[in-house]
Write a protein that holds these residues in place. Structure first.
Motif, PDB file in Angstrom:
ATOM      1  N   VAL A 277     -13.285 -49.782  10.903  1.00  0.00           N
ATOM      2  CA  VAL A 277     -13.424 -50.918   9.998  1.00  0.00           C
ATOM      3  C   VAL A 277     -12.260 -51.046   9.016  1.00  0.00           C
ATOM      4  O   VAL A 277     -11.751 -52.155   8.780  1.00  0.00           O
ATOM      5  CB  VAL A 277     -14.778 -50.861   9.256  1.00  0.00           C
ATOM      6  CG1 VAL A 277     -14.904 -49.631   8.383  1.00  0.00           C
ATOM      7  CG2 VAL A 277     -14.997 -52.130   8.437  1.00  0.00           C
ATOM      8  N   ASN A 278     -11.795 -49.957   8.427  1.00  0.00           N
ATOM      9  CA  ASN A 278     -10.721 -50.065   7.442  1.00  0.00           C
ATOM     10  C   ASN A 278      -9.415 -50.518   8.072  1.00  0.00           C
ATOM     11  O   ASN A 278      -8.678 -51.343   7.507  1.00  0.00           O
ATOM     12  CB  ASN A 278     -10.520 -48.730   6.725  1.00  0.00           C
ATOM     13  CG  ASN A 278     -11.655 -48.405   5.781  1.00  0.00           C
ATOM     14  OD1 ASN A 278     -12.267 -49.297   5.197  1.00  0.00           O
ATOM     15  ND2 ASN A 278     -11.959 -47.128   5.628  1.00  0.00           N
ATOM     16  N   GLU A 279      -9.116 -49.963   9.233  1.00  0.00           N
ATOM     17  CA  GLU A 279      -7.867 -50.334   9.918  1.00  0.00           C
ATOM     18  C   GLU A 279      -7.923 -51.788  10.385  1.00  0.00           C
ATOM     19  O   GLU A 279      -6.916 -52.508  10.326  1.00  0.00           O
ATOM     20  CB  GLU A 279      -7.639 -49.400  11.103  1.00  0.00           C
ATOM     21  CG  GLU A 279      -7.370 -47.947  10.731  1.00  0.00           C
ATOM     22  CD  GLU A 279      -8.634 -47.169  10.371  1.00  0.00           C
ATOM     23  OE1 GLU A 279      -8.507 -46.059   9.813  1.00  0.00           O
ATOM     24  OE2 GLU A 279      -9.760 -47.672  10.652  1.00  0.00           O
ATOM     25  N   ILE A 280      -9.097 -52.233  10.832  1.00  0.00           N
ATOM     26  CA  ILE A 280      -9.239 -53.611  11.289  1.00  0.00           C
ATOM     27  C   ILE A 280      -9.156 -54.583  10.110  1.00  0.00           C
ATOM     28  O   ILE A 280      -8.540 -55.655  10.204  1.00  0.00           O
ATOM     29  CB  ILE A 280     -10.550 -53.767  12.077  1.00  0.00           C
ATOM     30  CG1 ILE A 280     -10.423 -53.015  13.418  1.00  0.00           C
ATOM     31  CG2 ILE A 280     -10.896 -55.231  12.311  1.00  0.00           C
ATOM     32  CD1 ILE A 280     -11.720 -52.909  14.193  1.00  0.00           C
ATOM     33  N   TYR A 281      -9.702 -54.196   8.975  1.00  0.00           N
ATOM     34  CA  TYR A 281      -9.570 -55.016   7.764  1.00  0.00           C
ATOM     35  C   TYR A 281      -8.096 -55.157   7.362  1.00  0.00           C
ATOM     36  O   TYR A 281      -7.643 -56.249   7.001  1.00  0.00           O
ATOM     37  CB  TYR A 281     -10.369 -54.407   6.631  1.00  0.00           C
ATOM     38  CG  TYR A 281     -10.345 -55.217   5.354  1.00  0.00           C
ATOM     39  CD1 TYR A 281     -11.183 -56.321   5.201  1.00  0.00           C
ATOM     40  CD2 TYR A 281      -9.503 -54.880   4.301  1.00  0.00           C
ATOM     41  CE1 TYR A 281     -11.162 -57.063   4.016  1.00  0.00           C
ATOM     42  CE2 TYR A 281      -9.482 -55.620   3.123  1.00  0.00           C
ATOM     43  CZ  TYR A 281     -10.316 -56.709   2.994  1.00  0.00           C
ATOM     44  OH  TYR A 281     -10.300 -57.459   1.842  1.00  0.00           O
ATOM     45  N   ALA A 282      -7.358 -54.054   7.455  1.00  0.00           N
ATOM     46  CA  ALA A 282      -5.935 -54.093   7.114  1.00  0.00           C
ATOM     47  C   ALA A 282      -5.163 -55.016   8.051  1.00  0.00           C
ATOM     48  O   ALA A 282      -4.224 -55.711   7.625  1.00  0.00           O
ATOM     49  CB  ALA A 282      -5.342 -52.690   7.149  1.00  0.00           C
ATOM     50  N   ILE A 283      -5.550 -55.042   9.321  1.00  0.00           N
ATOM     51  CA  ILE A 283      -4.918 -55.976  10.250  1.00  0.00           C
ATOM     52  C   ILE A 283      -5.199 -57.406   9.823  1.00  0.00           C
ATOM     53  O   ILE A 283      -4.301 -58.277   9.848  1.00  0.00           O
ATOM     54  CB  ILE A 283      -5.411 -55.703  11.681  1.00  0.00           C
ATOM     55  CG1 ILE A 283      -4.831 -54.383  12.204  1.00  0.00           C
ATOM     56  CG2 ILE A 283      -5.033 -56.857  12.628  1.00  0.00           C
ATOM     57  CD1 ILE A 283      -5.414 -53.923  13.516  1.00  0.00           C
TER      58      ILE A 283
END
Length: 289
Positions: A277-283
């Protein structure tokens, strides 16, 4: 010879998701290998097949996507996949079971376009579900004061405690809302409202949100009538309603699809990425969403 982009779709459901397959192809997966009914005990042989068939210099051209409708099962698969890696022998992985990570990211990014999340007061209805918990996580990581609502106090308390464990200094309160009077009182002190309930269940009557003078942004993630927040249209994108800014499920869905496709494409840039979730939010942030 240039290697093709191969995406290996691992799905715990009886049938691998067609939705996830179509998005994968549209996002640049040259070849898609689908496996369904996958459980953690079966992961090692599948992932080793991905790791040992190409040289280290080409492993970024192979990636794994974890889908399905059961988020808890998807999390178990993700953990089992990571246990297979050692040294440089690994492939990139994305987990988006039930669309929870991409949907939550899109919802919070939509809110962030309208209000500074730091120090705001946010209410997530159905906050103990897979999407609701991820929406809550992203909100508190941006500095919001969060109320997670459920029909059951113990589930609300457990979800709040889990968030506090994973996000240092998170300000989270779990509550059980049993009637409209209680909900009305909570809404009087909210800047942000996100409804992440099950399809076809109305959570907020229109008169309740209209009466909140503090409420600024509303997001309804239910696309099946009756919608979660009465008065919002499913296609609404930053529509002003009675002094509030509203987003419907399909309105958020356009951004969710952009994030999903960008995340799939990102998998093939290197072989060492774990997109949760955090990495996808950053994308999503990188897209200027």
């Amino acid at each position: 010879m240039n290697k093709s982009n191969i995406l290996i779709q691992l799905d715990p459901d009886l049938h691998a998701s067609v939705f996830d397959a179509v998005v994968a192809v549209d996002a640049g997966a040259t070849h898609l290998l689908q496996y369904q009914n996958v459980d953690p005990e079966q992961v090692e042989s599948l992932v080793h097949g991905a790791m040992f068939t190409r040289g280290p210099q080409d492993l970024h051209k192979t990636a794994v996507f974890v889908g399905g409708t059961d988020v808890a099962a998807g999390e178990q698969l993700l953990s089992a996949i990571q246990d297979c890696f050692f040294g440089p022998l690994r492939v990139s992985v994305m987990m988006d079971s039930n669309g929870a990570n991409t949907t939550a990211s899109a919802a919070v990014l939509a809110v962030a376009k309208q209000i500074d999340l730091n120090d705001c007061n946010a209410l997530v209805l159905a906050g103990t579900g897979s999407v609701g918990k991820r929406v809550g996580q992203l909100l508190v990581q941006q500095g919001a004061h969060l109320t997670l609502a459920s029909r059951n106090q113990q589930r609300a308390d457990d979800a709040a405690a889990s968030l506090k464990d994973s996000v240092p200094r998170a300000d989270v309160t779990g509550i059980a809302l049993s009637d409209e009077s209680e909900l009305s009182q909570v809404l009087q002190h909210c800047d942000v409202l996100v409804a992440a309930g099950a399809a076809g269940i109305q959570l907020v009557p229109q008169n309740l949100w209209e009466s909140s003078e503090q409420l600024k942004v509303m997001v309804d993630l239910n696309a099946v009538p009756p919608l979660g927040i009465e008065g919002i249209e499913v296609t609404d994108v930053a529509v002003e309603l009675n002094g509030k800014v509203a987003y419907g499920a399909i309105g958020v869905g356009g951004l969710k699809m952009k994030i999903h496709k960008a995340a799939i494409a990102r998998l093939f840039e290197s072989n060492d990425q774990i997109l949760d979730v955090n990495e996808i939010y950053a994308i999503g942030e990188s897209l200027g969403a």
